[in-house]
Design an enzyme around this catalytic site. Sequence first.
Site, short mmCIF file in Angstrom:
data_model
loop_
_atom_site.label_atom_id
_atom_site.label_comp_id
_atom_site.label_asym_id
_atom_site.label_seq_id
_atom_site.Cartn_x
_atom_site.Cartn_y
_atom_site.Cartn_z
N GLU A 80 13.02 14.95 7.12
CA GLU A 80 14.26 14.24 7.47
C GLU A 80 15.45 14.84 6.73
O GLU A 80 16.53 15.03 7.32
CB GLU A 80 14.08 12.76 7.10
CG GLU A 80 15.30 11.89 7.25
CD GLU A 80 15.05 10.54 6.62
OE1 GLU A 80 15.72 10.21 5.61
OE2 GLU A 80 14.17 9.81 7.10
N LYS A 85 4.34 9.90 4.39
CA LYS A 85 5.72 9.41 4.45
C LYS A 85 6.65 10.27 3.59
O LYS A 85 7.81 10.52 3.95
CB LYS A 85 5.78 7.95 3.98
CG LYS A 85 7.19 7.33 3.92
CD LYS A 85 7.91 7.39 5.26
CE LYS A 85 9.09 6.45 5.36
NZ LYS A 85 10.01 6.42 4.25
#
Length: 302
Positions: free
Chosen positions: A179, A172
Amino acid sequence: MEIGFVGLGKMGMNMVERLRRDNHQIVAFDLDDAKRKEVSTFGADGVNSLKDLVTRLKPPRGVWVMVPAGDPTESTINQLAELLEPGDAIIDGGNTNFHDDVRRAALLAAKKLHLVDAGTSGGIWGLKLGYCLMIGGEPEIFRRYEPIFKTLAPSANGYDHVGGHGAGHYVKMVHNGIEYGLMQAYAEGFEAMHKSDYKLDLTKIANLWRQGSVVRSWLLELTANALEKDPGLKQIRGYVEDSGEGRWAVQDAIDKNISMPVITMALFTRFRSRAGKGQGTFGEKLLAALRDEFGGHGVVKE
């Protein structure tokens, strides 16, 4: 399936609602009394304390923790560790540093408790679309709670056990670093068009690129959403927060001698935006708008 749930914020409340839609039995706790009452409106059992939560659950108990990283998560897990019994498990779905997972798993193992780290992506859209779940920990404990993961995730390949303790939050962390880079690329491109001598309709271009373009993505869809609401982004300041994962990703790259220039500069751009107290560029305003679109993080208003 029965599970406890701690933390009813933007994501937590939606996650409980999604679980209830699939008839899982939820015992939920939050410090906010109003949220404990709200969660009962779709059939969860809101309780007044962690002790009450543990008491209501049948062993082997599972408790999902969805609170901010750092001290709130540390405190919650420590309190639960004193209340739970051997064989019970804690699932940490927040944005935790993977090093903390490894340390906590060892401490919990000494009490014969289990830790699952569940990197969770989907933001405020997860209730409708599902949450991408990157899960670390013992395989047999992953399998125990797989019905929960299956409900929370999108229907096709939306969750996976990626490795041992910390692996879920590590994946993550890298996801969020990527991102940062993707958002920065969109921000720079749209800033160039914003300053172009041509009178370009950026909302139309964002929607155009969503149709077959090689740069189409969900982030581009959210870019179009933000521009439709405020085409010139005149209502917000270019003040861009970061919630930690980008920093951890860059530090991990430094520790491993990995070149990570795009993610590093995307992180530094966020630092720069805050140094100017939000008097930032069009691109920085777009970054702030995107964080609000997918995560409900809020913006600094003009």
